[in-house]
Design an enzyme around this catalytic site. Structure first.
Site, PDB file in Angstrom:
ATOM      1  N   SER A 188       0.930  -1.233   0.045  1.00  0.00           N
ATOM      2  CA  SER A 188      -0.065  -0.131  -0.014  1.00  0.00           C
ATOM      3  C   SER A 188       0.881   1.281   0.013  1.00  0.00           C
ATOM      4  O   SER A 188       1.506   1.698  -0.992  1.00  0.00           O
ATOM      5  CB  SER A 188      -0.922  -0.106   1.253  1.00  0.00           C
ATOM      6  OG  SER A 188      -1.857   1.058   1.045  1.00  0.00           O
ATOM      7  N   ASP A 242      -2.505   6.261  -3.507  1.00  0.00           N
ATOM      8  CA  ASP A 242      -1.208   5.655  -2.968  1.00  0.00           C
ATOM      9  C   ASP A 242      -0.761   4.464  -3.806  1.00  0.00           C
ATOM     10  O   ASP A 242      -0.924   4.172  -5.061  1.00  0.00           O
ATOM     11  CB  ASP A 242      -1.784   4.930  -1.433  1.00  0.00           C
ATOM     12  CG  ASP A 242      -2.777   3.967  -1.570  1.00  0.00           C
ATOM     13  OD1 ASP A 242      -3.331   3.784  -2.677  1.00  0.00           O
ATOM     14  OD2 ASP A 242      -2.796   3.083  -0.714  1.00  0.00           O
ATOM     15  N   ASP A 245      -0.975   1.331  -4.193  1.00  0.00           N
ATOM     16  CA  ASP A 245      -1.748   0.413  -4.757  1.00  0.00           C
ATOM     17  C   ASP A 245      -3.107   0.698  -5.510  1.00  0.00           C
ATOM     18  O   ASP A 245      -3.899   0.130  -5.871  1.00  0.00           O
ATOM     19  CB  ASP A 245      -1.917  -0.798  -4.222  1.00  0.00           C
ATOM     20  CG  ASP A 245      -2.875  -0.812  -2.805  1.00  0.00           C
ATOM     21  OD1 ASP A 245      -2.961   0.275  -2.253  1.00  0.00           O
ATOM     22  OD2 ASP A 245      -3.669  -1.666  -2.364  1.00  0.00           O
ATOM     23  N   ASP A 267      -5.788   2.255  -3.847  1.00  0.00           N
ATOM     24  CA  ASP A 267      -6.980   1.915  -3.270  1.00  0.00           C
ATOM     25  C   ASP A 267      -7.446   3.013  -2.449  1.00  0.00           C
ATOM     26  O   ASP A 267      -8.407   2.873  -1.537  1.00  0.00           O
ATOM     27  CB  ASP A 267      -6.953   0.618  -2.605  1.00  0.00           C
ATOM     28  CG  ASP A 267      -6.084   0.422  -1.419  1.00  0.00           C
ATOM     29  OD1 ASP A 267      -5.319   1.299  -1.056  1.00  0.00           O
ATOM     30  OD2 ASP A 267      -6.102  -0.508  -0.661  1.00  0.00           O
TER      31      ASP A 267
END
Length: 270
Positions: free
Chosen positions: A95, A234, A236, A238
């Site tokens: 993340s 961010d 990834d 999400d």
């Protein structure tokens, strides 16, 4: 060594805490506990991503389940494909953490988050496999879906339900992460005039002084370009941080309110 599930999967220092053997065993445990015939597996742009993704996939295949590798794509793309295909899934990502970390987020069949009870079963199965390793000879099939990015872009555009972003000037900060291959395409095809920053991943620059945890560059870029808005993702992709036309950060509660009002106006707010 074993890892505990946190809020969103397991994380640790890549190749120290999150080793190839551990991730392989996590793939085996996920296949056993979730019981899915197919897993959709993606990753972000970290240097450790390819070999850890392969390790997880090898573990899944060793239990007889098939794996579909979609490469570097946002976490929501994996969840969406799981929902569309009734598959389980995983994303190899840490993340917003630095590139030296990595992790594995696991999705239940259909793309939903795991319940606490299922996470506990996964932890127990993983611990058992760490203590007594089994053969990892693959019996499932691992394939690559090169069409996944196009599918994801289409789904996002269809979610606009015929509306357009024409006339909007938007700056996107991709955090040198998973949104880098698709973000510009999505907003351009939606009709916006787009400028992109931090979309050149090199394996070590993900989240580095950019993205949703460091929106300073985005704020400056929006003002310098005279843009209407900016969005910073961010690693990834999400999560997102928004910037208005003055370069000021927009509170997350305002974003939720905007989404709620839009859904209400379209008659789809439950």
């Amino acid at each position: 060594m074993t890892l505990k599930f946190g809020t969103d999967g397991v994380r640790g220092v890549a190749d120290e805490e999150l080793t190839v053997d551990l991730v392989t065993n996590l793939g085996r445990a996920a296949a056993r506990v979730l019981g899915a015939r197919t897993f959709i597996v993606g990753r972000d742009t970290r240097q450790s991503g390819p070999h850890l993704q392969h390790a997880f996939s090898r573990g899944v295949a060793a239990e007889g389940a098939d794996v579909v590798d979609i490469g570097v794509l946002p976490t929501p793309a994996v969840a969406g494909l799981c929902a569309a295909r009734g598959a389980a899934g995983a994303v190899v990502s840490a993340s917003h953490n630095p590139w030296t970390d990595n992790g594995v987020k696991v999705f239940a069949p259909g793309g939903s988050k795991l319940s606490d009870a299922v996470e506990e079963r996964l932890e127990a199965e993983l611990a058992a496999l760490v203590e007594t390793p089994a053969s990892t000879a693959a019996t499932g099939h691992i394939s690559v879906d090169a069409g996944a990015p196009g599918w994801y872009v289409t789904q996002l555009l269809q979610s606009l339900a015929g509306r357009s972003l024409e006339g909007l000037h938007v700056v996107l900060d991709c955090a040198n992460g998973a949104s880098s291959p698709v973000a510009e395409r999505v907003f351009t095809e939606a009709g916006a005039r787009v400028e992109v920053i931090h979309a050149d991943p090199d394996g070590t620059n993900i989240n580095r002084d950019c993205g949703s945890t460091h929106p300073d560059d985005l704020q400056k870029a929006v003002v310098a370009a005279g843009a209407d808005a900016g969005l910073a993702f961010d690693g990834d992709a999400d999560r997102v941080v928004a910037v208005d036309n003055t370069g000021a950060l927009v509170d997350g509660d305002r974003l939720i309110a905007l989404c709620a009002l839009d859904r209400r106006d379209r008659g789809v707010l439950t």
